[in-house]
Design a protein around this motif. Structure first.
Motif, PDB file in Angstrom:
ATOM      1  N   UNK A  94       0.818  -1.209   0.000  1.00  0.00           N
ATOM      2  CA  UNK A  94       0.000   0.000   0.000  1.00  0.00           C
ATOM      3  C   UNK A  94       0.856   1.265   0.000  1.00  0.00           C
ATOM      4  N   UNK A  95       2.008   1.231   0.684  1.00  0.00           N
ATOM      5  CA  UNK A  95       2.869   2.412   0.787  1.00  0.00           C
ATOM      6  C   UNK A  95       4.326   1.982   0.706  1.00  0.00           C
ATOM      7  N   UNK A  96       5.103   2.734  -0.061  1.00  0.00           N
ATOM      8  CA  UNK A  96       6.565   2.686  -0.020  1.00  0.00           C
ATOM      9  C   UNK A  96       7.041   4.111  -0.247  1.00  0.00           C
ATOM     10  N   UNK A  97       7.493   4.744   0.812  1.00  0.00           N
ATOM     11  CA  UNK A  97       7.801   6.175   0.748  1.00  0.00           C
ATOM     12  C   UNK A  97       9.010   6.480  -0.127  1.00  0.00           C
ATOM     13  N   UNK A  98       9.738   5.454  -0.589  1.00  0.00           N
ATOM     14  CA  UNK A  98      10.911   5.683  -1.434  1.00  0.00           C
ATOM     15  C   UNK A  98      10.550   5.784  -2.907  1.00  0.00           C
ATOM     16  N   UNK A  99       9.350   5.376  -3.288  1.00  0.00           N
ATOM     17  CA  UNK A  99       8.954   5.388  -4.694  1.00  0.00           C
ATOM     18  C   UNK A  99       8.525   6.792  -5.112  1.00  0.00           C
ATOM     19  N   UNK A 100       8.586   7.072  -6.406  1.00  0.00           N
ATOM     20  CA  UNK A 100       8.175   8.398  -6.874  1.00  0.00           C
ATOM     21  C   UNK A 100       6.655   8.569  -6.818  1.00  0.00           C
ATOM     22  N   UNK A 101       6.246   9.817  -6.766  1.00  0.00           N
ATOM     23  CA  UNK A 101       4.819  10.145  -6.819  1.00  0.00           C
ATOM     24  C   UNK A 101       4.337   9.973  -8.257  1.00  0.00           C
ATOM     25  N   UNK A 102       3.146   9.404  -8.502  1.00  0.00           N
ATOM     26  CA  UNK A 102       2.120   9.063  -7.511  1.00  0.00           C
ATOM     27  C   UNK A 102       2.148   7.617  -7.056  1.00  0.00           C
ATOM     28  N   UNK A 103       3.222   6.879  -7.372  1.00  0.00           N
ATOM     29  CA  UNK A 103       3.205   5.453  -7.093  1.00  0.00           C
ATOM     30  C   UNK A 103       3.596   5.066  -5.690  1.00  0.00           C
ATOM     31  N   UNK A 104       3.973   6.042  -4.814  1.00  0.00           N
ATOM     32  CA  UNK A 104       4.470   5.606  -3.503  1.00  0.00           C
ATOM     33  C   UNK A 104       3.338   5.239  -2.541  1.00  0.00           C
ATOM     34  N   UNK A 105       2.100   5.511  -2.926  1.00  0.00           N
ATOM     35  CA  UNK A 105       0.961   5.001  -2.150  1.00  0.00           C
ATOM     36  C   UNK A 105      -0.149   4.650  -3.125  1.00  0.00           C
ATOM     37  N   UNK A 106      -0.966   3.670  -2.765  1.00  0.00           N
ATOM     38  CA  UNK A 106      -2.002   3.199  -3.670  1.00  0.00           C
ATOM     39  C   UNK A 106      -3.180   2.655  -2.878  1.00  0.00           C
ATOM     40  N   UNK A 107      -4.363   3.045  -3.287  1.00  0.00           N
ATOM     41  CA  UNK A 107      -5.572   2.560  -2.621  1.00  0.00           C
ATOM     42  C   UNK A 107      -5.769   1.073  -2.912  1.00  0.00           C
ATOM     43  N   UNK A 108      -5.577   0.685  -4.181  1.00  0.00           N
ATOM     44  CA  UNK A 108      -5.765  -0.716  -4.561  1.00  0.00           C
ATOM     45  C   UNK A 108      -4.584  -1.575  -4.128  1.00  0.00           C
ATOM     46  N   UNK A 109      -3.411  -0.975  -4.063  1.00  0.00           N
ATOM     47  CA  UNK A 109      -2.230  -1.726  -3.657  1.00  0.00           C
ATOM     48  C   UNK A 109      -1.564  -2.449  -4.814  1.00  0.00           C
ATOM     49  N   UNK A 110      -0.301  -2.717  -4.648  1.00  0.00           N
ATOM     50  CA  UNK A 110       0.502  -3.439  -5.651  1.00  0.00           C
ATOM     51  C   UNK A 110       0.864  -4.809  -5.083  1.00  0.00           C
ATOM     52  N   UNK A 111       0.426  -5.857  -5.766  1.00  0.00           N
ATOM     53  CA  UNK A 111       0.685  -7.208  -5.279  1.00  0.00           C
ATOM     54  C   UNK A 111       2.172  -7.537  -5.373  1.00  0.00           C
ATOM     55  N   UNK A 112       2.705  -8.109  -4.308  1.00  0.00           N
ATOM     56  CA  UNK A 112       4.116  -8.489  -4.269  1.00  0.00           C
ATOM     57  C   UNK A 112       4.222  -9.929  -4.785  1.00  0.00           C
ATOM     58  N   UNK A 113       4.930 -10.096  -5.910  1.00  0.00           N
ATOM     59  CA  UNK A 113       5.042 -11.402  -6.565  1.00  0.00           C
ATOM     60  C   UNK A 113       6.309 -12.107  -6.091  1.00  0.00           C
ATOM     61  N   UNK A 114       6.186 -13.394  -5.855  1.00  0.00           N
ATOM     62  CA  UNK A 114       7.341 -14.192  -5.438  1.00  0.00           C
ATOM     63  C   UNK A 114       8.183 -14.514  -6.666  1.00  0.00           C
ATOM     64  N   UNK A 115       9.455 -14.164  -6.612  1.00  0.00           N
ATOM     65  CA  UNK A 115      10.350 -14.447  -7.729  1.00  0.00           C
ATOM     66  C   UNK A 115      10.598 -15.955  -7.852  1.00  0.00           C
ATOM     67  N   UNK A 116      10.717 -16.423  -9.078  1.00  0.00           N
ATOM     68  CA  UNK A 116      10.860 -17.861  -9.290  1.00  0.00           C
ATOM     69  C   UNK A 116      12.127 -18.416  -8.651  1.00  0.00           C
ATOM     70  N   UNK A 117      13.185 -17.613  -8.640  1.00  0.00           N
ATOM     71  CA  UNK A 117      14.444 -18.127  -8.108  1.00  0.00           C
ATOM     72  C   UNK A 117      14.465 -18.140  -6.585  1.00  0.00           C
ATOM     73  N   UNK A 118      13.451 -17.504  -5.946  1.00  0.00           N
ATOM     74  CA  UNK A 118      13.464 -17.450  -4.488  1.00  0.00           C
ATOM     75  C   UNK A 118      13.139 -18.829  -3.917  1.00  0.00           C
ATOM     76  N   UNK A 119      13.924 -19.258  -2.939  1.00  0.00           N
ATOM     77  CA  UNK A 119      13.754 -20.580  -2.338  1.00  0.00           C
ATOM     78  C   UNK A 119      12.636 -20.574  -1.319  1.00  0.00           C
TER      79      UNK A 119
END
Length: 882
Positions: A834-859
């Motif tokens: 929902x929030x990442x204060x390091x991202x540029x505006x307007x993407x650093x906060x979102x009502x709908x949110x950004x889904x965090x995807x698991x990378x394939x190489x992650x164990x």
């Protein structure tokens, strides 16, 4: 035979302080019991007539007559009842005064108003004359207004008045063996004044006479044209049927109090001064008088002529005319002196106004200065609206945009324009400059309109109030300093104009003021500035159970108001930390919150402090209250603004706990500017996800700066053009977003109770336990697990929608990125950002949110998220789409 002229006149008579006014002295007549009038001062023959008894008997006979006349016509009956009413009304116009002499004689005086005249009857009983044929009782009398030691001269025809003392001798009539009587009559047009007299026993053996005074060794003193009045209520009040004004004024150590009445607002000279008699016009420590309101007086004040316990010589000319502390309407004289007004506040139509009565835990507060909020020309308001209460009401849409549901107004009590709003001189009137016409009447009306409009929009009105000290002049000074102030009790407090708040008379004044603002202006709560001083006893000692705080807590008229203690001291410009007695009613402005959050974001402090503040400051509020009693702020009207907090950190600002992000003051360096922007986002993010009540300071949403000055007087008006800037746009939208998150997840962020330990998991960046007391540790994360349905129903949170999603919050105050492992989730659930204060505006906060995807190489399907330096993040679980 000496005779009084039917139209006796006096020239310009000198009053106190060189005040002069031409008066016609009342024409006086002596009258006998046989209703035969003789002018002059020769011996009169009276037959005893108790006129009050006659009136009572007549009234009773009239009442009996009204019953007998039941068979008469309705017109006759109405006439009989009208006659009875008139006679009863006459009884109400009779005022009696009783005295006794040192020898035991009783003196009774009755003053009756008969149409346009005043009749005075003096009775003396329990007094026996000697057997001498020349023995007689004489009354030596005079009249005065402004100075009891100086009688007004009388112009007699063929009279033997004493030319030096201006006194007249009039003999009594012996109406019985041990009772004497005397009657005088004065023209009512020349009142009010005092009749002052003493008795003298004259005999053949003692022709000069033996003087008889009251048991207090003073002259007898009778008010004519006004009455003694009543000691309660304090201040100015209307008498029965609104036919008179009652004045009540506390001053314990004054030996003389003069009521000063003005009939012209363009002069500093009173039209009339009444030297209140300490026997007739004083009850306990309260001086009082009642004056007919048919007079054309418009303002009033008091002159405390002497101080009983003063060790210094008093300069009479230097003694000011003081303002009534309880006056609800005040006005300026030509010399800018404030006086009480005899005009009532105009009636106001509140309609169906009701307080929003918002629960404490749901408050979103915006602190503002009434003048500074809309004073700037960019507000685009008319000149008579800008900087006023009306101006605040006109900008309600901005408050709604921010998600605000309560405004906290900087002090609005009448204050010293030289020292600012935190130095009041009166506690019952709003500052006149906040009205459209810079008058008190307009300020009163516009404030009520503002409160009414804000209430209609679901916004409460809270007032910052200062009761611990006053302005150096024009306040309570000169009334009774040893009662109102710490005079001679605490040397470190006396010179700072500290009020002795727990002294009974000051305590009562403060309570009456609070009740007045609640009942008259529909105020929803109070924030008490310098609240630690409310805990001082009458000698400056610290009290664990101060009577004022306890009285406020349990006062029935204040039961529904919000009470907030703020220990910031405007005199020392620093907050003080005390353990404030609360009785589970008082919230507190959380100074530790501000300090710990600032320290963390500048890379100092320890993680345990930040965790404690985020979770509601349990070290302060686990004493029967809860996180909702913590008012959390990052910046305030004193000290650095939010923008300056990340732009200035010179040695002189060490107490501000600020960090300039790499360069002092203004800069064009992109890296520094980006760092500052992230830090501002971080401050606001932490403030709005913390348990408690967030308090946003005026101007922080658009980047108002004082160029690094922490002084209160350096604050600038709100520049409305800045809202349209890139900074103002994104910060305003971000604040609006965060208030919506608080409302949607009220089960977490708007709680009256603390989160349960089993629902919180703390992490370092690698999911290990944080190093709580290690000052080099600058990363902290926590997972907040949703409560079960049983827990939710048992809590005080309103269930408006399902709240079954977990939250993950991360804080990185280091200068390098951190790879964060998000907690594992059951199948069918995912994390969304929902929030990442390091991202540029307007993407650093979102009502709908950004889904965090698991990378394939992650164990092991672990979710790793990289947090940039100086950033904060907020994640929420969602159900994955099939």
């Amino acid at each position: 035979m000496a005779a009084w002229s039917p139209s006796v006149g006096i020239g310009s008579c000198c009053l106190n302080k060189g005040i002069t006014r031409t008066w016609k002295f009342p024409s006086a007549r002596f009258f006998t019991g046989k209703n035969k009038i003789k002018l002059g001062s020769e011996t009169l023959i009276f037959t005893r007539k108790r006129f009050m008894g006659d009136l009572v008997t007549s009234a009773l006979q009239s009442y009996q007559l009204s019953k007998i006349c039941a068979s008469k016509t309705s017109i006759e009956l109405r006439e009989a009842l009208s006659t009875r009413k008139a006679q009863v009304d006459d009884l109400k116009k009779v005022t009696s005064y009783s005295f006794r002499t040192k020898s035991g004689a009783l003196v009774k005086v009755k003053v009756e108003k008969k149409r346009e005249k005043y009749s005075i009857m003096v009775y003396v009983s329990s007094l026996e004359l000697s057997g001498d044929d020349k023995s007689r009782l004489v009354m030596v009398w005079g009249v005065y207004r402004s100075d009891s030691s100086c009688f007004l001269p009388l112009d007699f025809e063929n009279s033997s008045q004493d030319s030096q003392t201006h006194t007249t001798e009039t003999p009594f009539v012996n109406s019985s063996l041990s009772e004497f009587m005397l009657g005088l009559e004065f023209d009512g047009k020349e009142s009010p004044f005092y009749l002052s007299f003493h008795l003298k026993l004259v005999s053949g053996r003692d022709p000069d006479g033996q003087e008889m005074l009251t048991h207090r060794d003073t002259d007898f003193c009778i008010p004519v044209g006004f009455t003694a009045g009543h000691p309660l209520p304090s201040g100015l009040s209307s008498g029965p049927d609104d036919e008179s004004w009652n004045f009540a004024f506390f001053s314990r150590n004054s030996t003389n109090v003069v009521l000063c009445l003005y009939d012209d607002i363009t002069t500093d000279k009173p039209a009339l001064e009444l030297d209140l008699d300490p026997y007739v016009n004083r009850t306990g420590d309260v001086w009082h008088a009642s004056v007919d309101n048919t007079w054309d007086f418009v303002r009033y004040g008091y002159h405390c002529k002497e101080t009983a316990h003063s060790e210094e010589d008093v300069d009479v000319e230097a003694e000011p005319i003081v303002l009534d502390p309880y006056a609800t309407v005040i006005g300026k004289s030509v010399s800018q002196k404030f006086l009480g007004s005899l005009f009532k506040n105009p009636s106001f139509d509140w309609g169906e106004d009701l307080s929003p009565n918002i629960p404490l835990e749901k408050l979103i507060v915006y602190r503002l200065n009434v003048k500074g909020f809309t004073q700037h020309k960019s507000s685009k308001l008319p000149s008579n609206v800008a900087g006023t209460f009306f101006g605040v009401a006109e900008k309600v849409s901005h408050l709604k945009t921010l998600g605000t549901n309560a405004v906290l107004l900087e002090p609005i009590f009448s204050f010293s324009e030289q020292k600012g709003p935190y130095f009041p001189f009166h506690f019952f009137s709003p500052m006149d400059i906040y009205g459209p016409s810079n008058s008190l009447e307009s300020a009163v009306n516009s404030m009520k309109e503002m409160v009414k409009k804000l209430h209609s929009q679901g916004i409460e009105v809270l007032l910052e109030v200062v009761f611990t000290h006053t302005a150096d002049s024009g306040a309570l000074r000169g009334i009774d300093d040893s009662c109102y102030y710490y005079k001679g009790r605490a040397n470190d407090l006396d010179y700072k104009s500290y009020l002795n708040c727990n002294y009974p008379v000051v305590q009562q004044l403060i309570l009456e003021s609070l009740r007045y603002w609640v009942t008259e202006f529909h105020v929803d709560g109070f924030c008490f500035i310098n609240a630690s001083s409310l805990l001082r006893g009458v000698h400056g000692e610290q009290l664990s159970r101060p009577p004022l705080v306890e009285a406020i807590t349990f006062d029935p008229l204040l039961a529904e108001t919000k009470l907030i203690a703020d220990c910031w001291d405007p005199l020392e410009m620093m907050p003080k930390e005390v353990r404030f007695p609360h009785w589970k009613r008082w919230a507190e402005v959380n100074t530790r919150y501000c300090r710990n959050v600032r320290n963390f974001l500048r890379g100092r402090g320890v993680l345990s402090d930040l965790a404690t503040r985020i979770c509601g400051s349990g070290d302060i509020f686990t004493d029967g209250r809860g996180p909702a009693f913590s008012f959390n702020y990052i910046s305030r009207n004193s000290g650095l603004s939010l923008v300056d907090l990340v732009s200035f950190s010179g040695p002189e600002l060490a107490s501000e706990l600020s960090w300039n992000c790499g360069e002092e003051g203004a800069t064009n360096k992109s890296a520094v500017l980006q760092r500052r922007l992230k830090q501002i986002r971080n401050f606001l993010f932490i403030q709005y996800i913390s348990l408690g009540v967030p308090v946003l300071n005026m101007g922080d949403e658009c980047g108002i700066s004082t160029k690094g000055s922490p002084l209160l007087e350096s604050r600038k008006p709100f520049d409305w053009n800045l809202l349209a800037s890139a900074f103002g746009t994104q910060i305003t939208q971000f604040i609006s977003f965060m208030t919506s998150v608080r409302a949607r997840r009220s089960d977490v962020f708007q709680r009256r109770n603390f989160l349960k330990p089993e629902n919180i998991v703390w992490y370092a960046n690698d999911q290990t336990t944080p190093k709580w007391e290690d000052p080099t540790s600058k990363f902290l994360a926590l997972e907040i697990k949703s409560e079960s349905e049983e827990e939710e129903s048992a809590s005080l949170v309103e269930l408006t929608e399902p709240k079954s999603n977990d939250l993950f919050i991360g804080f990185n105050a280091s200068d390098h990125p951190e790879s964060v492992i998000l907690p594992s989730l059951p199948d069918g659930s995912k994390w969304r950002r929902l929030v990442d204060t390091a991202l540029p505006f307007p993407g650093f906060f979102s009502v709908e949110g950004e889904t965090v995807v698991v990378a394939e190489e992650q164990l092991q399907q672990l979710v790793v998220y990289e947090m940039k330096p100086y950033s904060c993040t907020l994640f929420e679980t969602i159900n994955a789409t099939p």
